[in-house]
Design a protein around this motif. Structure first.
Motif, short mmCIF file in Angstrom:
data_model
loop_
_atom_site.label_atom_id
_atom_site.label_comp_id
_atom_site.label_asym_id
_atom_site.label_seq_id
_atom_site.Cartn_x
_atom_site.Cartn_y
_atom_site.Cartn_z
N UNK A 224 0.82 -1.22 0.00
CA UNK A 224 0.00 0.00 0.00
C UNK A 224 0.85 1.27 0.00
N UNK A 225 2.06 1.19 0.55
CA UNK A 225 2.89 2.39 0.72
C UNK A 225 3.63 2.80 -0.55
N UNK A 226 3.51 2.03 -1.62
CA UNK A 226 4.24 2.36 -2.84
C UNK A 226 3.54 3.46 -3.64
N UNK A 227 4.37 4.27 -4.32
CA UNK A 227 3.83 5.43 -5.04
C UNK A 227 3.56 5.18 -6.52
N UNK A 228 4.29 4.24 -7.13
CA UNK A 228 4.16 4.09 -8.58
C UNK A 228 4.43 2.65 -8.98
N UNK A 229 3.68 1.73 -8.44
CA UNK A 229 3.86 0.31 -8.74
C UNK A 229 3.36 0.00 -10.15
N UNK A 230 4.24 -0.60 -10.97
CA UNK A 230 3.90 -0.84 -12.37
C UNK A 230 3.79 -2.32 -12.73
N UNK A 231 4.56 -3.16 -12.04
CA UNK A 231 4.59 -4.57 -12.40
C UNK A 231 4.29 -5.41 -11.16
N UNK A 232 3.40 -6.38 -11.34
CA UNK A 232 3.01 -7.23 -10.22
C UNK A 232 3.01 -8.69 -10.67
N UNK A 233 3.66 -9.54 -9.88
CA UNK A 233 3.71 -10.96 -10.17
C UNK A 233 3.31 -11.73 -8.91
N UNK A 234 2.32 -12.61 -9.04
CA UNK A 234 1.83 -13.39 -7.91
C UNK A 234 1.92 -14.87 -8.25
N UNK A 235 2.51 -15.65 -7.33
CA UNK A 235 2.63 -17.10 -7.53
C UNK A 235 2.05 -17.81 -6.31
#
Length: 500
Positions: A224-235
């Motif tokens: 939640x604390x990130x300002x500009x998250x662009x890539x997300x990978x969930x395994x």
């Protein structure tokens, strides 16, 4: 009189060679300046070596250099505990190699240490586990003190003799972590790790999480604390990522690349509809039980989606066809392992702007390949399965080449063939195709990549006449021919999928 290029110019040139490790290694021997520039690039991410090269020799080479870089007090500590790891030279090192690093992998450090010690008898009172932890802690402490701008951190617990080993990292003594852009980790890490990181690091652009345990509040806080998250990978292969979804809603407009990997669980997919600016979507499931959740996604329009990859199982083909109807127009790359005639035909109908495609076609479906070429006039690259398998029979190489020569679009320039059985091509068939390609207008250099289980066996089973014909048309500038192992192809396809 020799002319020396300015250092900035050499840096720019060498940056283009970052992926060409062989050439960079050759530059090490030119002179001191070239050596330093090459070393800076090579040591930027020393964990980024081919998994096929993960030998004890590679591990020993990297680890011995790291040991040589340790401060004197760390070397003394290892010596006092009768831990001896040879170093490359007894002389001072030419460079402070650790200071060049921009990436840190806790797992790889422990893997290398274990690969060195596992066959060596212990000569001290420390257990193998404690010995490995001691060496790892001193190396990680050195990284923390000497990396002034860390860009990538990979931290998965190391499984050792039936239990997971965790390493404590104090970010209060790791100022370089403030610049962190990419985090790859396990959800089972101590909650204090996530809490410390969330206090100093707010500009992560990429987060990759493997779900091995429950999702802590501290992990949610970090996301939640990130300002500009662009890539997300969930395994998730045993657990679920459901608990993390509420923390992702803040980033629904910034995430452009989403990768989902699942095992046998019914994992939620409908939350993907939140990501309105999605440009790349990869989802890979070994069991399709969770794909009913894709039923809702088939109606969602992702106006910026350009890359869609579905290794392994695919959702219901009817769902996928509707999804392509809504989103296919903007797609530039589409890869699917699904072997379905109607879905393959829908590619030609709904994806006119494709540049790269991987599709599986059965024997007797060559007309579908023609239809794809006619419908996708911007196509530059295609990967095809050929030959006879245990349960299926695919297109023959001969008919694929004939169709490529006659129907492929003007910009087509790369053909990948994965032949799961012995090639059916004769030397005459091959030469006929090369002649046809030469007569095309416009004529483009065609890269032909043969994906094989064993490259040595392929060349041993290929006639000298065939190899001569290939060499002839390579020299004429008609084609570029190469073979690639199946493992290497998979590794290249997945290098952006998995982190660490």
């Amino acid at each position: 009189m020799t002319c020396q290029l300015p250092t900035d110019c050499l840096n720019d040139i060498f940056e283009y060679l970052e992926e060409d490790k062989f050439t960079l290694h050759s530059c090490l021997l030119a002179n001191h300046l070239w050596c330093e520039i090459s070393v800076r690039i090579l040591w930027r991410n020393i964990w980024n070596f081919n998994y096929q090269q993960r030998s004890s020799r590679v591990a020993s080479s990297i680890l011995s250099t790291l040991i040589a870089c340790l401060p004197d007090e760390s070397k003394k500590l290892l010596c006092d505990n009768k831990i001896f790891i040879s170093t490359p030279t007894s002389k001072p090192l030419l460079f402070n190699y650790v200071s060049f690093c921009k990436a840190l992998s806790i797992y790889e450090i422990k893997w290398m240490i274990n690969s060195i010690f596992k066959n060596k008898p212990s000569i001290n009172l420390l257990s193998s586990k404690d010995k490995n932890i001691l060496v790892a802690n001193e190396i990680i402490k050195m990284f923390a003190n000497q990396i002034f701008s860390l860009r990538k951190l990979t931290y998965h617990p190391y499984y050792y003799h039936g239990q997971y080993i965790y390493t404590s990292i104090s970010f209060s003594h790791f100022p370089g972590a403030r610049d962190l852009l990419e985090l790859c980790c396990s959800s089972s890490l101590p909650s204090d790790f996530f809490h410390q990181l969330s206090q100093i690091c707010h500009n992560l652009q990429s987060i990759s999480i493997s779900f091995d345990d429950y999702v802590s509040n501290e992990l949610k806080e970090l996301i939640s604390s990130q300002n500009n998250l662009k890539k997300l990978s969930l395994s998730a292969f045993e657990k679920s990522w459901a608990d993390i979804i509420p923390a992702l809603t803040k980033h629904s407009h910034t995430i452009t690349k989403l990768q989902l990997y699942g095992g046998n669980e019914e994992l939620p997919l409908s939350f993907v509809s939140l990501f309105s600016n999605l440009q790349e979507f990869i989802f890979s499931f070994f069991d399709g039980t969770g794909f009913e959740d894709f039923r809702m996604l088939q109606y969602i329009k992702f106006s910026k989606l350009q890359v869609l990859k579905i290794p392994y199982q695919c959702p219901n083909p009817q769902y996928m066809m509707k999804f392509l109807e809504n989103n296919g127009k903007n797609l530039k790359k589409f890869y699917t392992d699904e072997n379905n005639k109607d879905l393959s035909l829908s590619i030609a109908k709904f994806c006119p702007n494709l540049k790269s495609l991987f599709v599986i076609l059965n024997n007797g479906e060559i007309d579908i390949l023609k239809t794809i070429f006619i419908g996708c006039q911007y196509l530059e690259s295609i990967k095809i399965w050929c030959g006879k398998g245990y349960f299926s029979e695919f297109l023959s190489e001969k008919e694929v080449l004939e169709t490529v020569a006659k129907y492929s679009p003007n910009n087509f320039c790369e053909l990948k063939i994965y032949n799961i059985s012995k090639s059916d091509l004769s030397p005459d068939d091959l030469e006929s195709f090369f002649i046809s390609w030469e007569e095309r207008t416009p004529k483009k250099l065609l890269s032909i990549i043969i994906i094989v289980d064993d490259e040595d066996r392929y060349y041993n089973n290929t006639s000298s006449e065939t190899l001569e014909i290939i060499g002839k048309y390579e020299n004429l500038g008609t084609i570029k021919f190469l073979t690639k192992s199946d493992d290497k192809e998979k590794e290249e396809e997945e290098e952006d999928h998995y982190c660490g």
